[in-house]
Write a protein that holds these residues in place. Sequence first.
Motif, PDB file in Angstrom:
ATOM      1  N   ALA A  22      -6.675   2.058 -40.748  1.00 13.76           N
ATOM      2  CA  ALA A  22      -5.115   2.707 -39.934  1.00 13.76           C
ATOM      3  C   ALA A  22      -5.114   1.507 -38.732  1.00 13.76           C
ATOM      4  O   ALA A  22      -4.244   1.429 -38.228  1.00 13.76           O
ATOM      5  N   GLU A  23      -6.301   1.682 -38.235  1.00 15.54           N
ATOM      6  CA  GLU A  23      -6.075   0.485 -36.873  1.00 15.54           C
ATOM      7  C   GLU A  23      -5.713  -1.158 -36.834  1.00 15.54           C
ATOM      8  O   GLU A  23      -5.353  -1.423 -36.451  1.00 15.54           O
ATOM      9  N   LYS A  24      -6.486  -1.254 -38.758  1.00 16.86           N
ATOM     10  CA  LYS A  24      -5.981  -2.762 -38.585  1.00 16.86           C
ATOM     11  C   LYS A  24      -4.520  -2.656 -39.618  1.00 16.86           C
ATOM     12  O   LYS A  24      -3.549  -3.263 -38.671  1.00 16.86           O
ATOM     13  N   GLY A  25      -3.901  -1.157 -40.148  1.00 23.87           N
ATOM     14  CA  GLY A  25      -2.973  -1.619 -40.297  1.00 23.87           C
ATOM     15  C   GLY A  25      -1.370  -1.181 -39.787  1.00 23.87           C
ATOM     16  O   GLY A  25      -0.609  -2.180 -40.049  1.00 23.87           O
ATOM     17  N   LEU A  26      -2.272  -0.250 -38.520  1.00 25.04           N
ATOM     18  CA  LEU A  26      -0.848   0.366 -37.555  1.00 25.04           C
ATOM     19  C   LEU A  26      -0.388  -1.123 -36.932  1.00 25.04           C
ATOM     20  O   LEU A  26       1.334  -1.133 -36.396  1.00 25.04           O
ATOM     21  N   LYS A  27      -1.112  -2.197 -36.437  1.00 26.62           N
ATOM     22  CA  LYS A  27      -1.020  -2.843 -35.607  1.00 26.62           C
ATOM     23  C   LYS A  27       0.176  -3.910 -36.343  1.00 26.62           C
ATOM     24  O   LYS A  27       1.118  -5.033 -35.885  1.00 26.62           O
ATOM     25  N   ASN A  28       0.448  -3.926 -38.229  1.00 30.27           N
ATOM     26  CA  ASN A  28       1.144  -4.821 -38.500  1.00 30.27           C
ATOM     27  C   ASN A  28       2.543  -4.420 -39.002  1.00 30.27           C
ATOM     28  O   ASN A  28       3.599  -4.701 -40.024  1.00 30.27           O
ATOM     29  N   SER A  29       3.009  -3.368 -38.372  1.00 32.70           N
ATOM     30  CA  SER A  29       3.414  -2.715 -39.147  1.00 32.70           C
ATOM     31  C   SER A  29       5.069  -3.477 -38.157  1.00 32.70           C
ATOM     32  O   SER A  29       5.480  -4.311 -37.430  1.00 32.70           O
ATOM     33  N   VAL A  30       5.950  -3.447 -38.856  1.00 35.05           N
ATOM     34  CA  VAL A  30       7.132  -3.984 -38.915  1.00 35.05           C
ATOM     35  C   VAL A  30       8.073  -3.478 -37.986  1.00 35.05           C
ATOM     36  O   VAL A  30       8.841  -3.846 -37.309  1.00 35.05           O
ATOM     37  N   HIS A  31       8.120  -2.211 -38.217  1.00 38.35           N
ATOM     38  CA  HIS A  31       8.890  -1.242 -37.262  1.00 38.35           C
ATOM     39  C   HIS A  31       8.545   0.258 -38.195  1.00 38.35           C
ATOM     40  O   HIS A  31       8.417   0.892 -39.019  1.00 38.35           O
ATOM     41  N   ALA A  32       8.328   0.904 -36.271  1.00 38.17           N
ATOM     42  CA  ALA A  32       8.024   2.521 -37.077  1.00 38.17           C
ATOM     43  C   ALA A  32       8.858   3.284 -36.057  1.00 38.17           C
ATOM     44  O   ALA A  32       9.517   2.685 -34.697  1.00 38.17           O
ATOM     45  N   VAL A  33       9.068   4.328 -36.431  1.00 39.53           N
ATOM     46  CA  VAL A  33      10.077   5.043 -35.576  1.00 39.53           C
ATOM     47  C   VAL A  33       8.765   6.798 -35.397  1.00 39.53           C
ATOM     48  O   VAL A  33       8.358   6.605 -36.557  1.00 39.53           O
ATOM     49  N   MET A  34       8.800   6.899 -34.449  1.00 37.27           N
ATOM     50  CA  MET A  34       7.963   8.378 -34.495  1.00 37.27           C
ATOM     51  C   MET A  34       9.214   9.498 -33.975  1.00 37.27           C
ATOM     52  O   MET A  34      10.318   9.759 -32.920  1.00 37.27           O
ATOM     53  N   LEU A  35       8.857  11.329 -34.621  1.00 38.57           N
ATOM     54  CA  LEU A  35       9.785  12.596 -34.282  1.00 38.57           C
ATOM     55  C   LEU A  35       8.533  13.079 -32.624  1.00 38.57           C
ATOM     56  O   LEU A  35       7.783  13.292 -33.518  1.00 38.57           O
TER      57      LEU A  35
END
Length: 137
Positions: A32-45
């Motif tokens: 998760a640490e590695k992958g989340l850094k490579n998000s193109v775009h993300a949203v949270m509620l």
Amino acid sequence: MMIELKEQTPDPDTYLALRSGAGLGGYERDAAEKGLKNSVHAVMLFDGDKPIGMGRLIGDGGLFLQVTDIAVLPDYQGRGLGKRIMAALTQFIETELPQSAYVSLIADVPANRLYEQFGFKETAPRSVGMSRRANLK
């Protein structure tokens, strides 16, 4: 109750908690640490300060992208929040990506009905989704 949507990538612990809480499969924290850094775009509620949902767009940012991690905690499901996440990701897709970008997703049934509302279509029989894990054991 005021649910707020923010353009934000979850931290690894929040990401894992939202996936688990929403009944999605788990991952190792280092992945998760590695992958989340490579998000193109993300949203949270958020319900106040409490994270209750998320969605991400991953990929190379121009040619190929995938919608993933659409998750809403069970106490908040059935209120159109998944649709709100998809609307935010779709707006980014339609305004920030090249028109020729190929955006795909793997839909769990019955969530496929949600994705159809945002222009996603099944690719079968022309093509089928396939997957595997890094460790085949």
